[in-house]
Design a protein around this motif. Structure first.
Motif, short mmCIF file in Angstrom:
data_model
loop_
_atom_site.label_atom_id
_atom_site.label_comp_id
_atom_site.label_asym_id
_atom_site.label_seq_id
_atom_site.Cartn_x
_atom_site.Cartn_y
_atom_site.Cartn_z
N ARG A 80 0.82 -1.22 0.00
CA ARG A 80 0.00 0.00 0.00
C ARG A 80 0.85 1.26 0.00
N THR A 81 1.88 1.28 0.86
CA THR A 81 2.79 2.43 0.93
C THR A 81 4.21 1.90 1.09
N GLN A 89 1.90 1.40 -3.73
CA GLN A 89 0.69 1.70 -4.48
C GLN A 89 0.34 3.18 -4.46
N ASP A 90 0.59 3.86 -3.33
CA ASP A 90 0.23 5.28 -3.26
C ASP A 90 1.13 6.16 -4.10
N GLU A 91 2.28 5.62 -4.53
CA GLU A 91 3.19 6.38 -5.37
C GLU A 91 3.14 5.95 -6.84
#
Length: 308
Positions: free
Chosen positions: A141-142, A163-165
């Motif tokens: 996720r991060t 995923q957030d990037e």
């Protein structure tokens, strides 16, 4: 011996929500050997057994390592171990079992999501020792949720995908560009995507699931099981599993997860048509028609003959 007692010798946080336990034999002697991809069942007292991949060095007979994703809203196993497993704690565990063995290959593509990095870690070292080409794509996720990044830094072809990037792992693009043997572990949607895309492209894909595969099983029906060694015939009602019926008849059979993910109850069948519902056997193994997982599998024929 199917179980042993180990002692927690070290505990450390490896990522957001992930903690690792180092384990040693509680008594004298070495720990059993294992191979990359192996896992053990850990008894979490009244919560039951949970499966965790061994992610240390298979050559080290003094120490095992497992990593656990803490899930406060889960079934309770990880939360129990988070609260109770500290240096000095003794745990009852199974012997290592491997349903995700690393097959020889000149090139590997490893794909991991979240805690799915754990069985992949020793595979990277094994591939390096064997002189094979390999690359790893690891998503979470991060960046804070990516575990063991310090150890992964020693390998050249490792791509971290928070995923957030960077969004989700680009499965279609990765598999379109490779002829390598593919190994994947992680959340069910990731495994589904890799299996589907790999099958479409004719790749050799190996996955491991610690939650049951989602399948449409249709309507359960009753059938009979005949035990080849004794000739005993047992009736399996639509609302009971083969394992439940065997145990009720006093037939000894090893079980652990009871949901088709661990492989401990794998049993040879000699006759009949099986509806496989496990998450262990590959498509090729199912096609060969030699074994089933009686905790979840059922019969499409009226009778199944088991080598028991």
């Amino acid at each position: 011996m199917s179980e042993l007692t180990v002692r927690v010798t070290d505990r450390r946080d490896e990522a957001e929500g992930v903690f690792a336990l180092e384990l040693a034999a509680a008594g004298p002697g070495a720990l059993p050997r294992w191979t990359p991809g192996a896992h053990i069942d850990v008894h979490a007292e009244s919560v039951g057994q949970r499966q965790y991949s061994l992610c240390g060095d298979p050559v080290d007979e003094r120490r095992w390592r497992i990593a656990i994703l803490r899930e406060p809203a889960g079934r309770g196993g990880s939360e129990h171990l988070y609260r109770t497993a500290h240096p000095g704690t003794e745990l009852r565990v199974s012997l290592p079992r491997n349903n995700f063995a690393l097959v020889p290959s000149a090139e590997y593509l490893f794909v991991a999501g979240g805690i799915g990095i754990t069985p992949i870690l020793p595979m990277l070292a094994a591939a390096e020792r064997a002189g094979a080409r390999f690359s790893l794509y690891y998503g979470a996720r991060t960046r804070a949720h990516l575990a063991f990044t310090g150890e992964l830094a020693r390998y050249e072809r490792v791509t971290l995908v928070p995923q957030d990037e960077a969004g989700l792992l680009p499965i279609a693009a990765l598999l379109a560009e490779t002829t390598a043997t593919v190994y994947c572990c992680g959340p069910a949607p990731l495994l589904d995507a890799v299996e589907s895309e790999g099958a479409r492209r004719g790749l050799s894909v190996h996955t491991e699931r610690f939650t049951p595969r989602r399948v449409d099983n249709g309507v359960d029906r009753a059938f009979q099981v005949r035990l080849a060694r004794s000739g005993q015939v047992l009736s399996v009602a639509a609302d009971r599993s083969i394992v439940d019926v065997l145990e009720g008849a006093g037939v000894a059979i090893v079980t652990s997860c009871r949901e088709g993910t661990c492989g401990s109850c794998e049993t040879t069948f000699l006759e009949g048509e099986v509806q496989h519902r496990d998450s262990v056997l590959s498509a090729e193994e199912r096609a060969r028609g030699r074994t089933l997982m009686p905790c979840v599998s059922r019969a499409l024929s009226d009778v199944l003959v088991l080598e028991l």
